[in-house]
Design a protein around this motif. Structure first.
Motif, short mmCIF file in Angstrom:
data_model
loop_
_atom_site.label_atom_id
_atom_site.label_comp_id
_atom_site.label_asym_id
_atom_site.label_seq_id
_atom_site.Cartn_x
_atom_site.Cartn_y
_atom_site.Cartn_z
N VAL A 1 4.08 -3.86 -23.57
CA VAL A 1 3.61 -2.63 -23.20
C VAL A 1 2.77 -2.97 -21.65
CG1 VAL A 1 1.54 -1.25 -23.62
CG2 VAL A 1 3.15 -1.91 -25.41
N ALA A 2 1.97 -3.93 -21.48
CA ALA A 2 1.30 -4.24 -20.00
C ALA A 2 2.26 -4.41 -19.07
CB ALA A 2 0.37 -5.59 -20.55
N THR A 3 3.45 -5.41 -19.37
CA THR A 3 4.41 -5.42 -18.12
C THR A 3 5.19 -4.16 -17.85
OG1 THR A 3 4.81 -7.83 -19.04
CG2 THR A 3 6.59 -6.86 -17.80
N PHE A 4 5.47 -3.54 -18.86
CA PHE A 4 6.22 -2.15 -18.51
C PHE A 4 5.37 -1.18 -17.97
CE2 PHE A 4 9.48 -4.33 -20.92
CZ PHE A 4 10.32 -4.28 -19.91
N SER A 5 3.98 -1.27 -18.08
CA SER A 5 3.14 -0.32 -17.55
C SER A 5 3.03 -0.86 -16.22
CB SER A 5 1.52 -0.47 -18.30
OG SER A 5 1.74 0.20 -19.60
N LEU A 6 2.65 -1.80 -15.93
CA LEU A 6 2.77 -2.53 -14.49
C LEU A 6 4.00 -2.07 -13.63
CD1 LEU A 6 1.42 -3.92 -12.02
CD2 LEU A 6 2.29 -6.16 -12.98
N PHE A 7 5.05 -2.27 -13.99
CA PHE A 7 6.33 -1.83 -13.64
C PHE A 7 6.31 -0.31 -13.39
CE2 PHE A 7 8.79 -6.04 -15.13
CZ PHE A 7 8.24 -6.50 -14.32
N GLY A 8 5.85 0.34 -14.51
CA GLY A 8 6.03 1.80 -14.32
C GLY A 8 5.18 2.19 -13.09
N MET A 9 4.04 1.90 -12.98
CA MET A 9 2.92 2.11 -11.67
C MET A 9 3.72 1.83 -10.63
SD MET A 9 -0.52 0.57 -12.90
CE MET A 9 -1.12 0.56 -11.26
N MET A 10 4.49 0.90 -10.30
CA MET A 10 5.22 0.39 -9.21
C MET A 10 6.34 1.11 -8.80
SD MET A 10 4.44 -3.72 -9.00
CE MET A 10 5.32 -4.10 -10.46
N ASN A 11 7.13 1.34 -10.05
CA ASN A 11 8.56 1.88 -9.86
C ASN A 11 8.56 3.42 -9.64
OD1 ASN A 11 9.86 -0.24 -10.01
ND2 ASN A 11 10.02 -0.20 -12.46
N TRP A 12 7.42 4.26 -9.82
CA TRP A 12 7.26 5.60 -9.63
C TRP A 12 6.72 5.90 -8.07
CZ3 TRP A 12 8.70 10.13 -11.78
CH2 TRP A 12 9.48 9.77 -13.00
N LEU A 13 6.37 4.96 -7.33
CA LEU A 13 5.93 5.31 -5.96
C LEU A 13 6.59 6.08 -5.30
CD1 LEU A 13 4.38 1.84 -5.05
CD2 LEU A 13 3.03 4.01 -5.16
N TYR A 14 7.88 5.70 -5.19
CA TYR A 14 8.92 6.52 -4.34
C TYR A 14 8.94 7.95 -4.78
CZ TYR A 14 12.54 7.03 -8.01
OH TYR A 14 13.10 7.31 -9.31
N ASN A 15 8.53 8.50 -5.94
CA ASN A 15 8.53 9.89 -6.19
C ASN A 15 7.29 10.69 -5.77
OD1 ASN A 15 10.55 10.26 -8.16
ND2 ASN A 15 9.82 8.65 -9.40
N TRP A 16 6.34 9.88 -5.55
CA TRP A 16 5.08 10.64 -5.06
C TRP A 16 4.31 10.43 -3.72
CZ3 TRP A 16 0.64 8.09 -4.50
CH2 TRP A 16 0.54 6.86 -4.97
N HIS A 17 4.57 8.92 -3.20
CA HIS A 17 3.80 8.23 -2.25
C HIS A 17 4.44 9.43 -1.04
CE1 HIS A 17 2.68 5.85 1.23
NE2 HIS A 17 1.58 6.07 0.64
N ARG A 18 3.74 9.49 0.00
CA ARG A 18 4.14 10.29 1.13
C ARG A 18 3.51 9.59 2.30
NH1 ARG A 18 7.28 11.53 -1.95
NH2 ARG A 18 8.01 13.43 -2.86
N PRO A 19 4.35 8.77 3.08
CA PRO A 19 3.46 8.10 4.25
C PRO A 19 2.75 9.17 5.25
CG PRO A 19 5.52 7.12 3.63
CD PRO A 19 5.56 8.51 3.06
N GLY A 20 1.59 8.99 5.47
CA GLY A 20 1.10 9.80 6.48
C GLY A 20 0.22 10.92 5.68
N LEU A 21 0.65 11.10 4.37
CA LEU A 21 -0.26 11.85 3.79
C LEU A 21 -1.00 11.52 2.78
CD1 LEU A 21 -0.89 14.88 2.72
CD2 LEU A 21 1.34 14.72 1.29
N ASP A 22 -0.78 10.30 1.97
CA ASP A 22 -1.17 9.62 0.96
C ASP A 22 -1.67 8.27 1.63
OD1 ASP A 22 -0.57 11.45 -1.25
OD2 ASP A 22 1.55 10.58 -1.06
N ALA A 23 -2.63 7.53 0.70
CA ALA A 23 -3.07 6.39 1.11
C ALA A 23 -2.14 5.32 1.86
CB ALA A 23 -3.96 5.52 0.06
N PRO A 24 -2.44 4.61 2.87
CA PRO A 24 -1.43 3.46 3.47
C PRO A 24 -1.14 2.57 2.31
CG PRO A 24 -3.77 3.27 4.44
CD PRO A 24 -3.78 4.51 3.61
N VAL A 25 -0.18 1.75 2.42
CA VAL A 25 0.48 0.69 1.58
C VAL A 25 -0.75 -0.23 1.22
CG1 VAL A 25 2.02 -1.18 1.36
CG2 VAL A 25 2.82 1.18 2.32
N GLU A 26 -1.37 -0.68 2.18
CA GLU A 26 -2.51 -1.66 1.99
C GLU A 26 -3.44 -1.23 1.04
OE1 GLU A 26 -1.59 -0.64 5.01
OE2 GLU A 26 -0.57 -2.43 5.62
N THR A 27 -3.87 0.25 1.08
CA THR A 27 -4.96 0.66 -0.13
C THR A 27 -4.08 0.92 -1.36
OG1 THR A 27 -5.95 1.84 1.87
CG2 THR A 27 -6.46 2.62 -0.32
#
Length: 92
Positions: free
Chosen positions: A28-54
């Motif tokens: 559960v913990a492993t796939f929760s972590l992967f889920g957090m990372m794998n969904w970034l492409y669906n919502w993250h908008r460079p210039g609008l959302d936090a920078p990658v470092e954040t």
């Protein structure tokens, strides 16, 4: 796929080292972590959302220490570990 299996096993091994006493299902913990990372492409908008470092720092903090600040208490009526879980999905 062999590459995915090795990545999953590596993540589970790291999580096991971080929390050897258990308490959370490693799969559960492993796939929760992967889920957090794998969904970034669906919502993250460079210039609008936090920078990658954040993003990296925030996801690290949320995954390893949780969202609530130290000492915060979850209200009893919030469900989950402190009370009876409430449905979050519409079924009708």
């Amino acid at each position: 796929n062999e590459k995915k299996r090795r990545l999953t096993e590596t993540a589970m091994e790291i999580l096991r080292e971080l929390r050897p006493d258990g308490g959370v299902d490693l799969r559960v913990a492993t796939f929760s972590l992967f889920g957090m990372m794998n969904w970034l492409y669906n919502w993250h908008r460079p210039g609008l959302d936090a920078p990658v470092e954040t993003l990296v720092e925030d996801m690290y903090t949320i995954f390893l220490t949780g969202y609530l600040p130290e000492g915060a208490r979850v209200p009893a009526d919030a469900g989950g570990a402190t009370g009876e879980a409430q449905p979050i999905w519409r079924t009708g």
